[in-house]
Scaffold this motif. Structure first.
Motif, PDB file in Angstrom:
ATOM      1  N   LEU A 418     -20.652 -38.374  -9.636  1.00  0.00           N
ATOM      2  CA  LEU A 418     -20.825 -37.687 -11.042  1.00  0.00           C
ATOM      3  C   LEU A 418     -19.389 -37.792 -11.680  1.00  0.00           C
ATOM      4  O   LEU A 418     -19.354 -37.847 -12.868  1.00  0.00           O
ATOM      5  CB  LEU A 418     -21.467 -36.497 -10.870  1.00  0.00           C
ATOM      6  CG  LEU A 418     -22.992 -36.442 -10.637  1.00  0.00           C
ATOM      7  CD1 LEU A 418     -23.357 -35.048 -10.372  1.00  0.00           C
ATOM      8  CD2 LEU A 418     -23.684 -37.089 -11.526  1.00  0.00           C
ATOM      9  N   ASP A 419     -18.487 -37.411 -11.096  1.00  0.00           N
ATOM     10  CA  ASP A 419     -17.099 -37.282 -11.324  1.00  0.00           C
ATOM     11  C   ASP A 419     -16.691 -38.637 -11.485  1.00  0.00           C
ATOM     12  O   ASP A 419     -16.023 -38.908 -12.915  1.00  0.00           O
ATOM     13  CB  ASP A 419     -16.138 -36.881 -10.192  1.00  0.00           C
ATOM     14  CG  ASP A 419     -14.859 -35.963 -10.859  1.00  0.00           C
ATOM     15  OD1 ASP A 419     -14.717 -35.782 -12.146  1.00  0.00           O
ATOM     16  OD2 ASP A 419     -13.718 -36.308 -10.302  1.00  0.00           O
ATOM     17  N   MET A 420     -16.970 -39.602 -11.122  1.00  0.00           N
ATOM     18  CA  MET A 420     -16.556 -40.918 -11.362  1.00  0.00           C
ATOM     19  C   MET A 420     -17.220 -41.418 -12.715  1.00  0.00           C
ATOM     20  O   MET A 420     -16.559 -42.129 -13.632  1.00  0.00           O
ATOM     21  CB  MET A 420     -17.076 -41.987 -10.254  1.00  0.00           C
ATOM     22  CG  MET A 420     -16.270 -42.511  -8.933  1.00  0.00           C
ATOM     23  SD  MET A 420     -17.056 -43.495  -8.090  1.00  0.00           S
ATOM     24  CE  MET A 420     -17.663 -44.753  -8.850  1.00  0.00           C
ATOM     25  N   TYR A 421     -18.543 -41.107 -12.908  1.00  0.00           N
ATOM     26  CA  TYR A 421     -19.161 -41.322 -14.039  1.00  0.00           C
ATOM     27  C   TYR A 421     -18.573 -40.606 -15.255  1.00  0.00           C
ATOM     28  O   TYR A 421     -18.563 -41.051 -16.316  1.00  0.00           O
ATOM     29  CB  TYR A 421     -20.662 -40.928 -13.909  1.00  0.00           C
ATOM     30  CG  TYR A 421     -21.607 -42.217 -13.303  1.00  0.00           C
ATOM     31  CD1 TYR A 421     -22.408 -42.916 -14.390  1.00  0.00           C
ATOM     32  CD2 TYR A 421     -21.683 -42.672 -12.083  1.00  0.00           C
ATOM     33  CE1 TYR A 421     -23.137 -43.980 -13.947  1.00  0.00           C
ATOM     34  CE2 TYR A 421     -22.332 -43.823 -11.904  1.00  0.00           C
ATOM     35  CZ  TYR A 421     -23.264 -44.183 -12.548  1.00  0.00           C
ATOM     36  OH  TYR A 421     -24.077 -45.091 -12.327  1.00  0.00           O
ATOM     37  N   ARG A 422     -18.256 -39.479 -15.255  1.00  0.00           N
ATOM     38  CA  ARG A 422     -17.505 -38.616 -16.159  1.00  0.00           C
ATOM     39  C   ARG A 422     -16.220 -39.336 -16.666  1.00  0.00           C
ATOM     40  O   ARG A 422     -15.898 -39.346 -17.589  1.00  0.00           O
ATOM     41  CB  ARG A 422     -17.224 -37.147 -15.547  1.00  0.00           C
ATOM     42  CG  ARG A 422     -16.841 -36.187 -16.607  1.00  0.00           C
ATOM     43  CD  ARG A 422     -16.645 -34.932 -15.801  1.00  0.00           C
ATOM     44  NE  ARG A 422     -15.800 -35.019 -15.063  1.00  0.00           N
ATOM     45  CZ  ARG A 422     -14.484 -34.985 -15.198  1.00  0.00           C
ATOM     46  NH1 ARG A 422     -13.766 -35.246 -16.221  1.00  0.00           N
ATOM     47  NH2 ARG A 422     -13.552 -35.020 -13.944  1.00  0.00           N
ATOM     48  N   GLY A 423     -15.713 -40.245 -15.540  1.00  0.00           N
ATOM     49  CA  GLY A 423     -14.305 -40.976 -16.211  1.00  0.00           C
ATOM     50  C   GLY A 423     -14.769 -42.244 -16.729  1.00  0.00           C
ATOM     51  O   GLY A 423     -13.688 -43.031 -16.642  1.00  0.00           O
ATOM     52  N   GLY A 424     -16.029 -42.510 -16.608  1.00  0.00           N
ATOM     53  CA  GLY A 424     -16.250 -43.909 -17.280  1.00  0.00           C
ATOM     54  C   GLY A 424     -16.419 -44.713 -16.260  1.00  0.00           C
ATOM     55  O   GLY A 424     -16.293 -46.113 -16.534  1.00  0.00           O
ATOM     56  N   CYS A 425     -16.515 -44.767 -15.110  1.00  0.00           N
ATOM     57  CA  CYS A 425     -16.423 -45.632 -14.013  1.00  0.00           C
ATOM     58  C   CYS A 425     -17.816 -45.490 -13.285  1.00  0.00           C
ATOM     59  O   CYS A 425     -18.189 -44.201 -12.724  1.00  0.00           O
ATOM     60  CB  CYS A 425     -15.192 -45.278 -12.971  1.00  0.00           C
ATOM     61  SG  CYS A 425     -13.604 -45.405 -13.903  1.00  0.00           S
TER      62      CYS A 425
END
Length: 466
Positions: A418-425
């Motif tokens: 989820l943190d990755m997705y929050r960073g656009g990755c």
């Protein structure tokens, strides 16, 4: 639809046995086979008396193509090759999961790559879709006129610049300079132009624009041009005999000694997955960063894409393995024997990670697992194997097993994702820099973007040092 689903699920544990999957992965990454195939292709080309033809595929809507077109003129001036230019559509959705995020990421990434490689990318927005009709008419027109290739590349470069500046007036000016009678016969040929390019790209085993192809190998954009240049230089096709590349990997200049006594104010977070060859070849360079710079380090694994119900078509899987092996050799990391850990092996290995990480061996543990999967061809899900690794760290197997029950490893990996997705990755390896106060997050996705992470890291440390 059933056939498409079978192709998309080709590498999942549901549709293909581990032994077949592993053999295919090794075939696509094997160093000996790679160079033997290069020799075979070159022998066949020479025996058929064919010239050295390089194909280039351009997409007007692709930000990476906008970068690549800027080096085409230098490319054909430097090498004794024939360049054939094709135009292609956006990639099929099966090749671009998270399409909306993909488009945002590509634009941001292309802008940063341009800055680091002395290329131009001034606009911060995509061209409007309706803006492509007229540029394709113009390109259709000039592609069939008897002009030399450098002139055509200059026209393509000019059109690309106007498009990415959203300067429609300049494109209209180019259109107005063409004889209307001549233009009329080309105005309906846009679809045909793209159909020809799309088929050629597919026939050559690739799926993205901004790419080159030479005798069996695909090279994506300015990031992989050095591999193509190296091959052409080995074939004695460099007109200047300079053995230098048009696009070189950026070098990060830093005085490490000047940073060593700094207080740690930056944290580097590394998001790997156990089935990613690109992750495997990145460990050596990630270790260099946290061992040589005064930073905090955190390793935050995520589930492989295939275990997140994301699909990888065979054509993409083949390119990923061959490209990762090629990039790995450049960085001194060899992919040799492969045993994909997809499924229960990965789950068992991940389940032990939180307890091992709490003892300070999380990164070393994952690095060992990936060496086993991508170099030694070991099943990392076997108890005897895991016992040996844990013992090598000076830890107790029974204690780690007991402590592991206190962690919800699936929730931990999901929070990392989820943190990755929050960073656009959404893919790995993802790398994140953040100040220890939680401010100024900086994400990069891809082993070929580690240099951007190091550059940002040096800038932050230097500003702290002043």
């Amino acid at each position: 639809m059933k056939i498409i689903n079978k192709l998309l699920n080709f590498f999942s544990k549901k549709t293909i046995s581990a032994s077949i999957r592993n053999k295919l992965m090794m075939d696509w990454s094997d160093e000996r086979k790679f160079f033997n195939e290069r020799k075979r292709k070159e022998f066949l080309r020479a025996s058929e008396k064919r010239p050295h033809v390089v194909y280039y595929f351009h997409s007007l809507s692709d930000p990476y193509s906008h970068l690549t077109v800027q080096v085409l003129e230098d490319f054909i001036k430097k090498y004794k090759i024939e360049l054939e230019i094709y135009f292609v559509s956006d990639p099929n959705d099966v090749f671009t999961p998270e399409k909306k995020m993909f488009n945002v990421h590509c634009l941001k990434d292309a802008i940063e790559v341009a800055q680091s490689r002395n290329l131009q990318f001034k606009n911060k927005k995509y061209p409007l879709n309706e803006d492509f009709e007229i540029p394709y008419k113009i390109l259709n027109y000039y592609s069939q006129k008897k002009i030399n290739q450098i002139e055509f590349i200059k026209i393509l470069k000019k059109i690309s610049s106007f498009l990415w500046l959203n300067d429609n007036a300049k494109i209209e000016d180019m259109l107005s300079s063409i004889d209307l009678n001549e233009l009329s016969e080309f105005k309906n040929k846009k679809n045909l132009l793209l159909e020809v390019g799309n088929k050629k790209l597919s026939d050559l085993g690739y799926y993205f624009g901004s790419s080159f192809h030479y005798e069996g190998e695909n090279y994506w954009g300015v990031d992989r041009l050095n591999h193509l240049e190296e091959r052409l230089i080995e074939l004695n096709l460099d007109k200047n005999k300079s053995k230098s590349f048009i696009i070189n990997d950026p070098k990060i200049s830093s005085d490490l000694d000047s940073f060593r006594n700094q207080n740690r104010k930056v944290r580097l977070e590394f998001f790997p997955s156990l089935n990613s060859p690109y992750t495997y070849i990145s460990f050596k360079r990630i270790r260099y960063l946290f061992e040589n710079y005064p930073i905090e380090f955190q390793v935050r694994p995520v589930l492989p894409m295939l275990m997140r119900n994301m699909k990888i078509p065979p054509i993409k899987a083949k390119y990923i393995l061959s490209d990762a092996a090629r990039e790995g050799r450049k960085h001194g990391v060899i992919i040799k024997k492969i045993y994909s850990p997809i499924g229960s092996p990965a789950e068992k290995a991940y389940s032990l990670f939180p307890a091992i990480n709490d003892h300070g061996f999380g990164f070393d543990y994952l690095e060992k697992l990936m060496q086993s999967s991508f170099y030694y061809g070991t099943n990392i899900g076997e108890d005897n194997y895991l016992k040996k690794i844990i013992s090598d760290f000076g830890l107790s197997w029974s204690e780690i097993k007991k402590l592991s029950k206190n962690y919800n490893w699936k929730e931990l990996l999901n929070q990392n994702l989820l943190d990755m997705y929050r960073g656009g990755c959404w893919g790995v390896p993802t790398i994140k820099l953040v100040n220890l106060n939680g401010e100024n997050e900086y994400f990069q996705w891809g082993q070929d973007r580690i240099y951007l992470i190091e550059r940002e890291l040096v800038n932050r440390l230097f500003s702290n040092h002043q």
